[in-house]
Scaffold this active site. Sequence first.
Site, short mmCIF file in Angstrom:
data_model
loop_
_atom_site.label_atom_id
_atom_site.label_comp_id
_atom_site.label_asym_id
_atom_site.label_seq_id
_atom_site.Cartn_x
_atom_site.Cartn_y
_atom_site.Cartn_z
N GLU A 1 0.81 -1.17 -0.04
CA GLU A 1 0.10 -0.02 -0.09
C GLU A 1 0.75 1.31 -0.12
O GLU A 1 0.59 2.32 -0.70
CB GLU A 1 -0.99 -0.22 1.21
CG GLU A 1 -1.94 -1.18 1.37
CD GLU A 1 -2.96 -1.21 0.20
OE1 GLU A 1 -3.67 -2.26 0.02
OE2 GLU A 1 -3.02 -0.34 -0.56
N ASP B 1 -3.73 -9.99 -8.75
CA ASP B 1 -4.23 -8.81 -9.61
C ASP B 1 -3.25 -7.83 -10.32
O ASP B 1 -2.97 -7.76 -11.36
CB ASP B 1 -5.51 -8.08 -9.22
CG ASP B 1 -5.26 -7.47 -7.85
OD1 ASP B 1 -4.26 -7.86 -7.39
OD2 ASP B 1 -6.20 -6.75 -7.65
N GLU C 1 -19.26 -6.10 -3.72
CA GLU C 1 -17.81 -6.41 -3.48
C GLU C 1 -17.70 -7.96 -4.14
O GLU C 1 -16.81 -8.06 -5.13
CB GLU C 1 -17.63 -6.51 -2.09
CG GLU C 1 -16.24 -6.78 -1.97
CD GLU C 1 -15.08 -5.79 -2.09
OE1 GLU C 1 -13.84 -5.83 -1.98
OE2 GLU C 1 -15.56 -4.64 -2.44
N GLU D 1 -12.22 -0.27 -9.88
CA GLU D 1 -12.02 -1.22 -10.85
C GLU D 1 -12.88 -1.10 -12.05
O GLU D 1 -12.39 -1.62 -13.44
CB GLU D 1 -11.63 -2.68 -10.38
CG GLU D 1 -10.42 -2.72 -9.49
CD GLU D 1 -10.88 -2.45 -8.17
OE1 GLU D 1 -9.74 -1.96 -7.27
OE2 GLU D 1 -12.01 -1.88 -7.68
N THR E 1 -1.13 0.83 -10.58
CA THR E 1 -2.43 0.18 -10.23
C THR E 1 -3.22 0.93 -9.30
O THR E 1 -4.56 0.44 -8.92
CB THR E 1 -1.98 -1.20 -9.64
OG1 THR E 1 -3.42 -2.15 -9.28
CG2 THR E 1 -1.46 -0.99 -7.97
#
Length: 805
Positions: A285, A400, A517, A712, A798
């Site tokens: 993060e 991902d 979600e 996303e 990302t």
Amino acid sequence: MPRRRYRLFTVCAVVVVFLLYRLVQNSWAPQPDLASTRRPPPLVPQSAPQGPNREHAKSLAANRPQEPLTGASEPLANDKPKSGHVGQGKAGGDERVDLQHPPSSKDGSPRPSLDGSDDPTSPDKADKDEVPLGWKNPPKGAAPESMPLADGQVHWTKPNEHFPLSKASIVPLPTGAAKKIPKVQFNFASESPRAKDTRLQRQKKVKTELARSWAGYKKHAWMHDELSPSSGRYRDPFCGWSATLVDTLDTLWIAGMKKEFDEAAKAVNNIDFTYTPRSDIPVFETTIRYLGGLIAAFDVSGGSRGDYSFLLDKATELAEILMGIFDTPNRMPLLYYQWKPEYTSQPHAASQITSENKYYDAIDRITNALVDFQQQGSLIPGLVPGGNGLQKFHVGGGQDSAYEYFPKEYLLLGGRESKYQKLYEDAVGAINKWLLFRPMIKGNWDVLFPAKLSTYRDSVEDFRYEYEVAHLTCFIGGMYGLGGRLFDREEDVETAKKLANGCVWAYQSTLSGIMPEFGHVIPCPSKDQCDFNRTRWWEELDPSKGRRDEQARKWEADQGTKKAGRAAAAKAALEDDESKASDSSAKDTIRQKSNSLGDKSSVIDKRAAVPEQGKNSEGGSEDEDDHDGSKLPASLRKKNSLANDDTEEAAEADSDGPASSKRQGLLASKSDSSAADKPQSHEEYVKEKFQREGLPPGFVDVPSASYILRPEAIESVWYMYRITGDVEWMDKGWQMFEATVRATRTSIANSAVHNVLLEEPTTKDEMESFWMAETLKYYLLLFSEPDVISLDEWVLNTEAHPFRL
């Protein structure tokens, strides 16, 4: 070409390399030992100076000319608001594992050492070979205050490397001429006045929402990580380094909020990356939000020729701290970095699921570990399994970002490194074959989703499929679109449309208009269209259909038998009363009641001896206006309104004969089971499930119905618009935006919500930094001119942070 020209690329590479490792670290399943490799050691950026240094920042990017990105016009004033975490937890293995000597290669010769101990210039070789690695004092929570500074806090200080690389072993970034990169973005023509007006109106509303959220953050959570947008409080899950501020910098510039950008950028100088109340740094993060945010803000504001080159100083400062995560024997980085001097002074190792240094000789880049892994053989060639014991193949959380970065790293390096193309093509081939499925849904939607596979064995015959519709995997449409254009794979672009449309469908399928979600759906037999089958859907909703219906039938049959028995007993009791009656009038009344039994056992069951409606106790007609049963015996008049529900009291009031007690006993035990005890039929169960859970057609369950302001889905919609030029993607995105704002708006900003299956979900009082850094940025870019962050000039990490190519 001067080496300093690549220093910024080196910082960017840290971002990319770590993300690739994140896949490796979370994914290694037990595999045979890798053969020795002849590849050189991994690229490790050289030490950068600590602290701000404006002149040094300019020199790092001196040969990288660029102009500031021209942002859009200033946003309008806020309009009136409507009424209305992913917190950090440890992931992966324990980084504090003991290490043994590096294993020998298959021919018995020692493998090359990553710590430089096989190099004659490397110091302290003997000492390192004799001591196994591990924490002397494993940290538990906060570390002891071992090196407090003037402020009384322990700060990070640059440690000596335990596994330094010789200068000769450091691999430079690839040089030479860049390959000719195919054009990614659609060749947009001039838009009509009407289309432009619609686009600008939508852009204006997105800017308004951005301005509201930023104002709420500034007022209630300035210099903290996150705003709590309902209560007006703040949270600090990401080290307390102002995550939302840093993450949003480039969005502010792109939106034309230059005043807000200037204030926030200058505030970055007050962030102290050498201290955090946390005992560890969440590296993933921190890399994508902080480091990526600083680099992108530096780039969009003009780079070294702009007024904010000090942002690169802060990025370099943070990158220098994070470089400690690579100081491990195999150069594999740590996921959580114990940053305090007491622990950085001790040798440490990156964790692996096998607890072995199988990839000790993977000494080039983390990417080479992926390449070597595929060469050794994966259960699904092209993909890397996650899990410990249980192998999982998917493109969701933990994997991902790595797959996403294969085409992006190729683009960032100008095509100079071909292995990223092969990694992408192998991964896409495997996803196409093993993961993609078409859901059984209503309408003419031509959509695809990636499934999740898992197995405890080393055979594809043992795969267990999980047909997910997960918001986090919605990035894959954009990945396919970008890769399809870069590598001239038109079939990937067509697949990208179906993947992106799948998430658009998921948004439109719920009452709130927002995708949950994650949930599960029913797959079609193939990727070809299949008709929606309600019977099959209901059977998936209720796997116990046969047992449930059988129990319901048995209960009904039992109740019928019991009712018939009660009716017969009641009739026998009346006949007994008749035989004992003393006068003919009483016998006639009893006989009349006995004859009325017949097939009306249900009436007896509910009403017992209460006369029929419209008849008095003598069998005559009631007065025409007397519709409330007032001609009933006085003892029953007051109970008339309860006659249908209180049969036992009615029977007692109407009986004065010798069989009264028997009838009361029969009525009191009228059934061993009440209606509440009735087992549900399949149909009843499914309908109740709908009412309770609000499942949209096609979904069989939704284990997580929340929405945490994720980007996303709109990310892939934006990519598809920029790649295909089809304005329908703008309309789809607008519908998503309106639904999102309607459900998440608070009086302060926007909040995550609990249940998108409801028309009006309740808020969670959480606003992730990616709401402004990603979600609103993608909406803003969707309604901006195509040359704003063109896909032919920028590549986004990302976290949606753009790096100039």
